[in-house]
Design an enzyme around this catalytic site. Structure first.
Site, mmCIF file in Angstrom:
data_model
loop_
_atom_site.group_PDB
_atom_site.id
_atom_site.type_symbol
_atom_site.label_atom_id
_atom_site.label_comp_id
_atom_site.label_asym_id
_atom_site.label_seq_id
_atom_site.Cartn_x
_atom_site.Cartn_y
_atom_site.Cartn_z
ATOM 1 C CG MET A 149 -2.017 -1.092 1.081
ATOM 2 S SD MET A 149 -3.549 -0.742 1.967
ATOM 3 C CE MET A 149 -2.960 -0.664 3.644
ATOM 4 N N GLY A 150 2.131 1.088 -0.434
ATOM 5 C CA GLY A 150 3.013 2.240 -0.540
ATOM 6 C C GLY A 150 3.620 2.645 0.784
ATOM 7 C CG HIS A 204 7.223 -2.211 1.838
ATOM 8 N ND1 HIS A 204 7.053 -1.070 2.575
ATOM 9 C CD2 HIS A 204 6.066 -2.913 1.951
ATOM 10 C CE1 HIS A 204 5.838 -1.064 3.107
ATOM 11 N NE2 HIS A 204 5.221 -2.182 2.748
ATOM 12 C CD GLN A 219 -6.036 -3.713 2.886
ATOM 13 O OE1 GLN A 219 -6.005 -4.189 1.772
ATOM 14 N NE2 GLN A 219 -5.028 -3.830 3.753
ATOM 15 C CE LYS A 256 4.318 -4.229 10.014
ATOM 16 N NZ LYS A 256 2.900 -3.996 10.436
ATOM 17 C CG ASP A 257 0.917 -6.847 8.250
ATOM 18 O OD1 ASP A 257 0.235 -6.243 9.088
ATOM 19 O OD2 ASP A 257 1.753 -6.290 7.519
ATOM 20 C CB SER A 301 4.702 -0.353 10.346
ATOM 21 O OG SER A 301 3.373 -0.051 9.979
ATOM 22 C CB SER A 302 3.224 2.089 5.656
ATOM 23 O OG SER A 302 3.830 1.263 4.683
ATOM 24 N NE ARG A 303 -1.692 0.734 10.102
ATOM 25 C CZ ARG A 303 -2.878 1.168 9.716
ATOM 26 N NH1 ARG A 303 -3.262 2.388 10.042
ATOM 27 N NH2 ARG A 303 -3.688 0.391 9.024
#
Length: 282
Positions: free
Chosen positions: A30-31, A37, A61, A151-152, A187-189
């Site tokens: 999701m970028g 990544h 999602q 991680k997920d 994480s992207s977050r």
């Protein structure tokens, strides 16, 4: 570097430039790319002739509209990061219209109960959205291998179940969690965290490691109680859940079985930013 915004253009390129039976590696994202990544991309490049990465913030999602709106979108920066890995990677960065053709709705899936644990309890419909977009991307890209980070971990198990039940011709490859030197899971977050918040967030992995040590001699309930009490000492955090579960079924562990593999899963909020992590316990 090839960048495609429409599936028809990606399909035409693959049809005209990729020989039959050529292995295609695929990294769906999701970028807001990070080193985790990029490690998936490197793994794909090692094992496939062609590698495709998708960059698409999938609306189906997200059960929280605010979370969807605030999710980082950094396409230009993502492209530059991809170039540091290889300049021959194919990038698929579609619009919602190109993916869903005017009907951005999830298909309902039965993942044999995997979808009802952890994330499924707190993000209603989330895994229907994951299943819908992953299946759609597999249909478009037609990869031989697809790479997902551990991680997920629940998502990884869901995708494996999707492939099994839908009989999709792709091999799912799980890859180790990529962490900051501090231990914080990439994480992207994390892009939404201030530097001070990133330093605070290192406590998540520290507590997980302490839980892993305790699990060697204590019951699952005692370990869960320890984690809950540990976060009570850190008022910046709100513990959403901590779960010890069977890796294969994701069912909660109530009594340890020496023949099973267990994993700890955690989700916490830090100033409304939701962070997840996981660690193998044995």
């Amino acid at each position: 570097m090839y960048i495609f915004n429409k599936k028809v253009d990606l399909n035409d390129f693959l049809k005209n430039n990729i020989r039959d039976n050529t292995s295609i590696g695929f990294v769906p994202t999701m970028g807001a790319l990070h080193q985790g990544h990029l490690s998936l991309l490197k793994k794909s490049i090692e094992n496939n002739i062609t590698t495709v990465i998708s960059i698409f913030v999938n609306p189906t999602q997200f059960n929280n509209v605010e979370d969807l709106e605030k999710y980082p979108r950094t396409l230009e920066d993502d492209i530059e990061k991809i170039k540091t890995v290889c300049d021959k990677i194919l990038i698929y960065a579609p619009t919602v219209e190109d993916i869903y053709e005017g009907n951005p709705k999830s298909q309902h899936y039965n993942f044999d109960g995997l979808e009802n644990q952890m994330e499924g309890k707190f993000r209603f419909g989330h895994f229907d959205g994951v299943g819908t977009i992953v299946k759609r991307l597999f249909e478009i890209v037609k990869p031989t291998h697809a790479y997902f980070g551990e991680k997920d971990f629940q998502q990884l198990q869901i995708v494996k179940k999707l492939v099994e039940k839908e009989k999709l011709p792709v091999t799912i490859v799980g890859c180790p969690i990529f962490r900051e030197t501090s231990g914080l899971a990439m994480s992207s977050r994390n892009e939404r965290l201030s530097q001070n918040e990133k330093e605070k967030a290192t406590i998540i992995f520290k507590i997980l490691n302490e839980a892993k040590i305790l699990f060697g001699t204590k019951s699952a309930k005692e370990v869960s109680d320890f984690v809950a009490k540990s976060f009570q000492k850190h008022p910046s955090f709100e513990l959403e859940y901590f779960e010890i579960a069977d890796e294969a079924t994701l069912m909660t562990c109530f009594r340890k079985n020496k023949n099973k593999k267990y994993r700890a899963f955690i989700a916490v909020f830090l100033n409304k930013i939701r962070l997840i992590d996981t660690i193998s316990l044995n």
